[in-house]
Design an enzyme around this catalytic site. Sequence first.
Site, PDB file in Angstrom:
ATOM      1  N   ASN A 148       0.877  -1.173   0.000  1.00 24.06           N
ATOM      2  CA  ASN A 148       0.000   0.000   0.000  1.00 24.06           C
ATOM      3  C   ASN A 148       0.914   1.223   0.000  1.00 24.06           C
ATOM      4  O   ASN A 148       1.489   1.565   1.023  1.00 24.06           O
ATOM      5  CB  ASN A 148      -0.891  -0.037   1.253  1.00 24.06           C
ATOM      6  CG  ASN A 148      -1.745   1.210   1.401  1.00 24.06           C
ATOM      7  OD1 ASN A 148      -1.785   2.054   0.495  1.00 24.06           O
ATOM      8  ND2 ASN A 148      -2.424   1.329   2.526  1.00 24.06           N
ATOM      9  N   TRP A 149       1.023   1.819  -1.170  1.00 21.05           N
ATOM     10  CA  TRP A 149       1.959   2.948  -1.299  1.00 21.05           C
ATOM     11  C   TRP A 149       1.461   4.197  -0.579  1.00 21.05           C
ATOM     12  O   TRP A 149       2.205   5.153  -0.392  1.00 21.05           O
ATOM     13  CB  TRP A 149       2.186   3.287  -2.771  1.00 21.05           C
ATOM     14  CG  TRP A 149       2.937   2.249  -3.555  1.00 21.05           C
ATOM     15  CD1 TRP A 149       3.336   1.010  -3.134  1.00 21.05           C
ATOM     16  CD2 TRP A 149       3.381   2.361  -4.922  1.00 21.05           C
ATOM     17  NE1 TRP A 149       3.995   0.351  -4.145  1.00 21.05           N
ATOM     18  CE2 TRP A 149       4.037   1.162  -5.254  1.00 21.05           C
ATOM     19  CE3 TRP A 149       3.286   3.362  -5.896  1.00 21.05           C
ATOM     20  CZ2 TRP A 149       4.594   0.931  -6.515  1.00 21.05           C
ATOM     21  CZ3 TRP A 149       3.825   3.147  -7.155  1.00 21.05           C
ATOM     22  CH2 TRP A 149       4.483   1.936  -7.454  1.00 21.05           C
ATOM     23  N   LYS A 150       0.164   4.222  -0.231  1.00 18.92           N
ATOM     24  CA  LYS A 150      -0.443   5.406   0.396  1.00 18.92           C
ATOM     25  C   LYS A 150      -0.180   6.638  -0.494  1.00 18.92           C
ATOM     26  O   LYS A 150      -0.107   6.491  -1.712  1.00 18.92           O
ATOM     27  CB  LYS A 150       0.068   5.572   1.832  1.00 18.92           C
ATOM     28  CG  LYS A 150      -0.152   4.293   2.647  1.00 18.92           C
ATOM     29  CD  LYS A 150       0.022   4.449   4.137  1.00 18.92           C
ATOM     30  CE  LYS A 150      -0.209   3.105   4.816  1.00 18.92           C
ATOM     31  NZ  LYS A 150      -0.109   3.178   6.278  1.00 18.92           N
ATOM     32  N   HIS A 199      -9.432   1.106   4.901  1.00 18.88           N
ATOM     33  CA  HIS A 199      -8.167   1.328   5.611  1.00 18.88           C
ATOM     34  C   HIS A 199      -8.412   2.271   6.789  1.00 18.88           C
ATOM     35  O   HIS A 199      -9.222   3.195   6.689  1.00 18.88           O
ATOM     36  CB  HIS A 199      -7.122   1.915   4.653  1.00 18.88           C
ATOM     37  CG  HIS A 199      -5.749   1.874   5.236  1.00 18.88           C
ATOM     38  ND1 HIS A 199      -5.319   2.804   6.149  1.00 18.88           N
ATOM     39  CD2 HIS A 199      -4.740   0.992   5.080  1.00 18.88           C
ATOM     40  CE1 HIS A 199      -4.085   2.498   6.520  1.00 18.88           C
ATOM     41  NE2 HIS A 199      -3.706   1.401   5.893  1.00 18.88           N
ATOM     42  N   GLU A 206      -6.822   4.687   7.841  1.00 21.80           N
ATOM     43  CA  GLU A 206      -6.609   6.112   7.540  1.00 21.80           C
ATOM     44  C   GLU A 206      -7.842   6.698   6.857  1.00 21.80           C
ATOM     45  O   GLU A 206      -8.185   7.867   7.073  1.00 21.80           O
ATOM     46  CB  GLU A 206      -5.338   6.266   6.682  1.00 21.80           C
ATOM     47  CG  GLU A 206      -4.097   6.004   7.535  1.00 21.80           C
ATOM     48  CD  GLU A 206      -2.919   5.389   6.802  1.00 21.80           C
ATOM     49  OE1 GLU A 206      -2.870   5.425   5.561  1.00 21.80           O
ATOM     50  OE2 GLU A 206      -2.028   4.843   7.492  1.00 21.80           O
ATOM     51  N   GLU A 226      -5.255  -4.940  10.480  1.00 23.98           N
ATOM     52  CA  GLU A 226      -4.228  -3.920  10.702  1.00 23.98           C
ATOM     53  C   GLU A 226      -4.488  -3.225  12.030  1.00 23.98           C
ATOM     54  O   GLU A 226      -5.297  -2.284  12.091  1.00 23.98           O
ATOM     55  CB  GLU A 226      -4.270  -2.885   9.566  1.00 23.98           C
ATOM     56  CG  GLU A 226      -3.973  -3.471   8.210  1.00 23.98           C
ATOM     57  CD  GLU A 226      -3.393  -2.418   7.259  1.00 23.98           C
ATOM     58  OE1 GLU A 226      -2.306  -2.673   6.733  1.00 23.98           O
ATOM     59  OE2 GLU A 226      -4.003  -1.365   7.079  1.00 23.98           O
ATOM     60  N   GLY A 245       2.615   2.319  10.828  1.00 20.07           N
ATOM     61  CA  GLY A 245       3.549   3.429  10.682  1.00 20.07           C
ATOM     62  C   GLY A 245       4.257   3.798  11.973  1.00 20.07           C
ATOM     63  O   GLY A 245       4.892   4.852  12.059  1.00 20.07           O
ATOM     64  N   SER A 257       3.584  -2.097  10.379  1.00 21.03           N
ATOM     65  CA  SER A 257       5.042  -2.140  10.584  1.00 21.03           C
ATOM     66  C   SER A 257       5.638  -3.494  10.224  1.00 21.03           C
ATOM     67  O   SER A 257       6.603  -3.947  10.864  1.00 21.03           O
ATOM     68  CB  SER A 257       5.405  -1.736  12.014  1.00 21.03           C
ATOM     69  OG  SER A 257       4.985  -0.398  12.260  1.00 21.03           O
ATOM     70  N   GLY A 312       2.873  -1.100   4.265  1.00 22.08           N
ATOM     71  CA  GLY A 312       2.913   0.329   3.986  1.00 22.08           C
ATOM     72  C   GLY A 312       4.328   0.782   3.661  1.00 22.08           C
ATOM     73  O   GLY A 312       4.833   0.562   2.557  1.00 22.08           O
ATOM     74  N   GLY A 313       4.974   1.389   4.630  1.00 23.62           N
ATOM     75  CA  GLY A 313       6.292   1.995   4.420  1.00 23.62           C
ATOM     76  C   GLY A 313       7.293   1.111   3.692  1.00 23.62           C
ATOM     77  O   GLY A 313       7.994   1.563   2.777  1.00 23.62           O
TER      78      GLY A 313
END
Length: 252
Positions: free
Chosen positions: A9-11, A97, A99, A169, A175, A215, A236-237
């Site tokens: 997930n590049w966000k 998600h 977010e 999640e 994150g 993470s 994510g990251g």
Amino acid sequence: MRKKIVAGNWKMNMELSEGVALATGINKYFKSEPLKEKEAILCTPFIHLGIVSTLLNAPGVTAGAQNCSEHKSGAYTGEVSAAMIRSTGASTVIIGHSERRSYYHEDDMLLAAKTAEALRNNLRVIFCCGEVLSEREDNNHFAVVKRQLEKGIFVLPEEEFRKCIIAYEPVWAIGTGVTATPAQAQEMHHFIRELVAGKYGKNVADDTTILYGGSCKASNAAELFANPDVDGGLIGGASLSREEFCNIVNAL
Ligand code: 13P
């Protein structure tokens, strides 16, 4: 048998040229090291989706979106429909998600509508669930996840539910560098699979892919994925680096 999947997930990261370079690098890697019985999905920003869908041609590597509108089409300035996503060649969309739930106030009903619209357009849905830290501290995490799934996807008939992938999640792990322990991940994934079995039966539960997100990186992926109910990750990251992402896929 259920599918093993790692989705990135590049966000809201990567300008167009950077995203194209990342997708090209990942695609090249999996052309030389073909995926066997697992899948890698790159969930890019909308801007990248057309070009990334077109350039990915390594077997088992596909593109997905991070959100879609609940509406079919029309005067919804700034929105992107499920049909538009499908028209790029992308096959998957992330819905729910944390977010989106928190920053854009997407509630259970809206997420159910988005899920239905995505499925109507032949997209697979990665449906996210997970508790915030205070809910875990209050021992409400099972109830929260149960509610999110019941309102979001357990409303679906079985054949539609089968097109959904669940991502657990825990919000406190997203994150933050804090990962759920393998035992915490397994405990919740097992709980989710039991919920699916209660609603749709054991066969469907056995076939449901449940991803862990929060993470997850190359250094901890193997121990998370070693759990019997963890079928991969939503990353994510660490999905923004070709090497990290490919190593996480290899850990599966
Ligand atoms: P991080 O891997 O950056 O914690 O993000 C997880 C996530 O939200 C994936 O959807």
